[in-house]
Design a protein around this motif. Structure first.
Motif, PDB file in Angstrom:
ATOM      1  N   SER A 141     -30.993-114.008 -83.034  1.00  0.00           N
ATOM      2  CA  SER A 141     -29.820-114.352 -83.871  1.00  0.00           C
ATOM      3  C   SER A 141     -29.594-113.359 -85.165  1.00  0.00           C
ATOM      4  CB  SER A 141     -29.694-115.719 -84.471  1.00  0.00           C
ATOM      5  OG  SER A 141     -29.609-116.625 -83.409  1.00  0.00           O
ATOM      6  N   TYR A 142     -28.734-112.927 -85.693  1.00  0.00           N
ATOM      7  CA  TYR A 142     -28.751-111.984 -86.911  1.00  0.00           C
ATOM      8  C   TYR A 142     -27.463-112.174 -87.467  1.00  0.00           C
ATOM      9  CZ  TYR A 142     -32.186-109.175 -84.147  1.00  0.00           C
ATOM     10  OH  TYR A 142     -33.416-108.473 -83.585  1.00  0.00           O
ATOM     11  N   ALA A 143     -27.458-111.531 -88.959  1.00  0.00           N
ATOM     12  CA  ALA A 143     -26.485-111.850 -89.736  1.00  0.00           C
ATOM     13  C   ALA A 143     -26.026-110.431 -90.384  1.00  0.00           C
ATOM     14  CB  ALA A 143     -26.560-112.831 -90.807  1.00  0.00           C
ATOM     15  N   LEU A 144     -24.925-109.797 -89.854  1.00  0.00           N
ATOM     16  CA  LEU A 144     -24.400-108.488 -90.443  1.00  0.00           C
ATOM     17  C   LEU A 144     -23.600-108.850 -91.840  1.00  0.00           C
ATOM     18  CD1 LEU A 144     -24.251-105.434 -89.949  1.00  0.00           C
ATOM     19  CD2 LEU A 144     -21.967-105.877 -88.955  1.00  0.00           C
ATOM     20  N   THR A 145     -23.998-108.413 -92.633  1.00  0.00           N
ATOM     21  CA  THR A 145     -23.825-108.764 -94.082  1.00  0.00           C
ATOM     22  C   THR A 145     -22.920-107.436 -94.782  1.00  0.00           C
ATOM     23  OG1 THR A 145     -25.346-110.277 -94.629  1.00  0.00           O
ATOM     24  CG2 THR A 145     -24.054-109.117 -96.368  1.00  0.00           C
ATOM     25  N   LEU A 146     -21.737-107.761 -95.027  1.00  0.00           N
ATOM     26  CA  LEU A 146     -20.924-106.717 -95.645  1.00  0.00           C
ATOM     27  C   LEU A 146     -20.709-107.328 -97.230  1.00  0.00           C
ATOM     28  CD1 LEU A 146     -20.001-106.943 -92.764  1.00  0.00           C
ATOM     29  CD2 LEU A 146     -17.586-106.178 -93.584  1.00  0.00           C
ATOM     30  N   SER A 147     -21.207-106.144 -98.026  1.00  0.00           N
ATOM     31  CA  SER A 147     -21.349-106.723 -99.574  1.00  0.00           C
ATOM     32  C   SER A 147     -20.008-106.501-100.270  1.00  0.00           C
ATOM     33  CB  SER A 147     -22.537-105.998-100.541  1.00  0.00           C
ATOM     34  OG  SER A 147     -22.158-104.746-100.386  1.00  0.00           O
ATOM     35  N   ASN A 148     -20.011-106.817-101.474  1.00  0.00           N
ATOM     36  CA  ASN A 148     -18.788-106.957-102.391  1.00  0.00           C
ATOM     37  C   ASN A 148     -18.827-105.386-102.873  1.00  0.00           C
ATOM     38  OD1 ASN A 148     -20.650-107.086-104.254  1.00  0.00           O
ATOM     39  ND2 ASN A 148     -19.853-108.758-105.245  1.00  0.00           N
ATOM     40  N   GLY A 149     -19.681-104.398-102.679  1.00  0.00           N
ATOM     41  CA  GLY A 149     -19.529-102.965-102.895  1.00  0.00           C
ATOM     42  C   GLY A 149     -18.407-102.310-102.205  1.00  0.00           C
ATOM     43  N   ILE A 150     -18.022-103.143-101.065  1.00  0.00           N
ATOM     44  CA  ILE A 150     -17.202-102.088-100.471  1.00  0.00           C
ATOM     45  C   ILE A 150     -15.918-102.459-101.070  1.00  0.00           C
ATOM     46  CG2 ILE A 150     -15.596-102.472 -98.141  1.00  0.00           C
ATOM     47  CD1 ILE A 150     -18.465-103.120 -96.944  1.00  0.00           C
TER      48      ILE A 150
END
Length: 277
Positions: A247-256
């Motif tokens: 199990s994994y979590a791909l994280t998109l930050s608020n720097g995008i």
């Protein structure tokens, strides 16, 4: 015998016409008297004492708008206050504090636009749910506009600007972008490998700044990320060094950010890898 004194017909007519002639003279003088004019039309001569009395009695009109004024409302946490009602009152010479305009509402990002006269204008803010949020004042002059907010108000006012009445005012795009689709999807429990890598295709709601989407703003624990732009809204993310059936979590930050500089809310895509072939 002396004849009875009988008034001539001309004298009788003259006596009866004298009051009418006098009334006409008085009426004409009244029409030409500036003081009387100030009462009849106080909006044109609001500085005369009689004109002020007419305004005090409620006979005056509100000031004409001089400028458009725009701004933005946010709550104390920095969130947009959308759908709020702004009730507008003016501190003019009217003793009744008559509204300059009825009201306006904030848009989805808390933006508002008002037509105001010069001077100090009091504005009362009510939330979309009908709760009183407080008051603020806009001070408009020929050269500038400023604002003050009551200390107990539940909001902040920012970005206040003055515009000519003839100007077309366009609000900047303050809305945050969002991730509208990912393939594989969030929650997928059998994400396949492509060779030794896992590949995601991300689709955003708005045109994004490519230099804000990289391995530093898209991260995953235990893996390495590279990004390729297909278009301004579509990006392919390649993830290396993952294990199968994990199990994994791909994280998109608020720097995008989008092209207007609005940040993507931090977003996580949770998934499980399939068995490696």
């Amino acid at each position: 015998m002396k004849p009875n004194p009988t008034p001539s017909i001309q004298r009788i007519i003259w006596i009866r016409l004298m009051p009418i002639a006098f009334a006409l003279v008085v009426f004409c003088q009244c029409l030409l008297n500036p003081a009387i004019q100030s009462v009849a039309n106080p909006a044109e001569d609001a500085t005369s004492p009689l004109g002020f009395l007419a305004l005090f009695a409620g006979g005056g009109t509100t000031n004409s708008a001089a400028f458009q004024v725009s701004g933005q409302l946010k709550d104390t946490n920095g969130n947009f206050i959308s759908g709020a009602t702004l009730s507008v009152f003016t501190g003019s010479i009217s003793a009744k504090n008559i509204p300059v305009s009825t009201s306006t509402s904030t848009n989805a990002t808390g933006r508002f636009l008002l037509n105001l006269s010069t001077g100090t204008t009091k504005i009362t803010v009510t939330s979309s749910a009908g709760s009183a949020l407080g008051n603020f004042n806009l001070v408009v002059s020929e050269d500038s506009v400023s604002q003050t907010t009551d200390s107990n108000s539940q909001f902040n006012v920012s970005g206040v600007e003055k515009h000519e009445l003839s100007a077309t005012v366009t609000f900047p795009d303050d809305s945050a972008p969002s991730l509208i689709s990912s393939v594989p999807a969030n929650g997928d429990i059998s994400v396949p490998f492509s060779g030794s890598d896992v590949i995601f295709t991300l689709i955003f709601s708005k045109d994004m700044k490519p230099d804000t989407i990289s391995g530093s703003t898209i991260t995953i624990s235990g893996g390495s990320v590279s990004v390729n732009a297909i278009s301004s809204k579509i990006y392919v993310v390649t993830i290396a060094s993952l294990f199968s059936k994990q199990s994994y979590a791909l994280t998109l930050s608020n720097g995008i950010k989008d092209l207007n500089g609005n940040s993507l809310p931090t977003t996580a895509i949770n998934f499980m890898t399939a068995m490696a072939l």
